[in-house]
Design an enzyme around this catalytic site. Structure first.
Site, PDB file in Angstrom:
ATOM      1  NE  ARG A  85      -1.794   2.018   3.408  1.00 56.33           N
ATOM      2  CZ  ARG A  85      -2.474   2.372   4.503  1.00 56.33           C
ATOM      3  NH1 ARG A  85      -4.009   2.382   4.921  1.00 56.33           N
ATOM      4  NH2 ARG A  85      -1.845   3.184   5.508  1.00 56.33           N
ATOM      5  CE1 TYR A 115      -5.387   5.991   7.675  1.00 52.43           C
ATOM      6  CE2 TYR A 115      -4.839   5.751   5.234  1.00 52.43           C
ATOM      7  CZ  TYR A 115      -5.017   5.356   6.562  1.00 52.43           C
ATOM      8  OH  TYR A 115      -4.852   3.915   6.819  1.00 52.43           O
ATOM      9  CG  HIS A 120      -8.677   6.822   6.088  1.00 57.85           C
ATOM     10  ND1 HIS A 120      -9.056   7.468   7.170  1.00 57.85           N
ATOM     11  CD2 HIS A 120      -8.190   5.508   6.311  1.00 57.85           C
ATOM     12  CE1 HIS A 120      -8.702   6.603   8.175  1.00 57.85           C
ATOM     13  NE2 HIS A 120      -8.268   5.440   7.624  1.00 57.85           N
ATOM     14  CD  GLU A 131      -8.473   0.763   2.540  1.00 57.81           C
ATOM     15  OE1 GLU A 131      -7.145   0.233   2.227  1.00 57.81           O
ATOM     16  OE2 GLU A 131      -8.928   0.807   3.812  1.00 57.81           O
ATOM     17  NE  ARG A 166      -9.484  -2.223   3.405  1.00 60.17           N
ATOM     18  CZ  ARG A 166      -8.322  -2.623   4.213  1.00 60.17           C
ATOM     19  NH1 ARG A 166      -8.100  -3.930   4.342  1.00 60.17           N
ATOM     20  NH2 ARG A 166      -7.790  -1.916   5.150  1.00 60.17           N
TER      21      ARG A 166
END
Ligand code: KDG
Ligand code: MG
Length: 408
Positions: free
Chosen positions: A147, A159, A218, A242, A289
């Site tokens: 990631r 983040y 996020h 994501e 997730r």
């Protein structure tokens, strides 16, 4: 096999963890993770005051019945506090059942569907050279999927630049500024959207075409912004993008999906199958997730993943440091058994965490595997935990440049 004791264990070895330990009359113990980052004591109280007393005298083998009893029987259902509590009980009872059977938990879940679990690690850097170093370091540790989180020019900290579970709270140290409270960060969506595609272009050029790359937004974008980002990242072939939007509005993902072929992962903050209904039925996402810890345990998450399998959606269980080694071990056993495993997040735990949680799973060659010990294969050391009392800590709060609170 009646339940004789249910203890709620709160400790902070490296960070806060809430663990439930269930003991049967004949002395078998099971562990469950109930850690909810920044709201740990709410779950501890829910378990201690409202759940543990109900468990005493129940048949430890009736896992599904206990799940229904705690979910439907409470009348007030769903939500992170309730579902983390249900998860901890459920996981502890699966641990006990597998120990009673003398088998590692994955055997009770149907046995191996694969040799091990492909895991992804975290690389981060405020600037590109630091990020590329971080990617190199992860590859040297054996990771075969990474990631990538980057700083954004003009923003101090965003983040993913601190540990996956966020910086700790400010204050509350006893010598300064009063009670602990969340740190605050500043966010600028336009700056982020301008910067990120160039970073992935540089990273892809460095690592070549094969390494699976992931990125976590996020929850910070609107659907049309997410669509633009997904489209602009297509040339760099992401494994997934994501949490592009907050996604409580599941239908909003239709718009994102219409505009991009970048695979989407979503739902680390979701707790039940109902949170995924539209997302899965309409194949608006590619990966679920939710972890065992926040989605009602092995029983709750397996139900979600069976539903997902019908629609070709795979697992991508949340696995940052705030999922305890107990929660991670449960994820490894479940991930080994299910047909629709996708990938497992694994950022590891600190040495302090491992002094309290004695684990037996292994990470080698980029792959996670459980041990052959009966149950989950994790022990809790009470003596070690005594040295790490709870410390108030929060995830950060995010504000736009004009001070408006935004999603973190
Ligand atoms: O407690 C919140 C963290 O677990 C979360 O911020 C980490 O988004 C995260 C991830 O994908 O690991
Ligand atoms: Mg995430």
């Amino acid at each position: 096999m009646k339940i004789g004791k249910a203890e709620v264990l709160v400790a902070s070895p490296g960070r806060n963890f809430v663990t439930l330990r269930v003991t049967t009359d004949d002395g078998l113990t099971g562990l469950g993770d109930a850690t909810l980052n920044g709201r740990e004591l709410a779950v501890a109280a829910y378990l201690r005051d409202h759940v543990a007393p109900l468990l005493i005298g129940r048949d430890a083998g009736r896992i599904e019945d206990t799940w229904q009893y705690l979910y439907r029987g409470a009348y007030w259902r769903r939500g992170p506090v309730t579902m983390a509590s249900v998860a901890a009980v459920d996981t502890a009872l699966w641990d006990i059942k597998a120990k009673a059977a003398g088998m590692p938990l994955y055997q009770l879940l149907g046995g191996r569907s694969r040799d091990g679990l492909l895991a992804y690690g975290h690389a981060r850097g405020a600037e590109l050279p630091e990020l590329l170093d971080s990617i190199r370091e992860r590859r040297e540790q054996g990771y075969r999927a990474i990631r990538v989180q980057t700083g954004v020019p003009g923003l101090h900290g965003t983040y993913g630049l601190a540990s996956a579970s966020g910086p700790r709270a400010v204050g509350g140290t006893g010598h300064d500024s009063g009670p602990a409270r969340p740190a605050e960060e500043t966010w600028d969506t336009s700056a982020y959207l301008r910067h990120v595609p160039g970073v992935f272009e540089a990273v892809r050029a460095e690592v070549g075409p094969e390494l699976p790359l992931l990125h976590d937004v996020h929850h910070r974008l609107t659907p049309i912004q997410a669509a633009r980002l997904g489209k602009s990242l297509e040339p760099y072939d992401l494994f997934w993008l994501e949490d592009v939007t907050p996604a409580e509005n599941q239908e909003a993902l239709r718009l994102v999906r219409q505009h991009t072929t970048t695979p989407l992962a979503l739902g680390e903050v979701f707790n039940t199958i109902w949170d995924y209904k539209t997302l899965v039925q309409e194949q608006l996402i590619d990966y679920v997730r939710s972890p065992v810890t926040h989605a009602g345990g092995i029983t709750g998450l397996r139900r979600i993943l069976d539903f997902a399998a019908v629609h070709q959606v795979k697992s991508g269980m949340h696995g940052p440091e705030d999922i305890s080694p107990v929660g991670l071990s449960a994820a490894i056993h479940l991930g080994l058994a299910i047909p629709n495993f996708g990938i497992q997040e694994y950022s590891g735990h600190t040495a302090a965490t491992h002094t309290v949680f004695r684990t037996s799973y292994a990470f080698a060659g980029g792959t996670l595997s459980p041990s052959e010990q009966p149950g989950l294969g994790v022990d809790y050391d009470d003596d070690a935990a005594a040295a790490f009392p709870y410390e108030a800590a929060y995830l950060p709060v995010n504000r736009l440049r004009d001070g408006t609170v935004h999603d973190w």
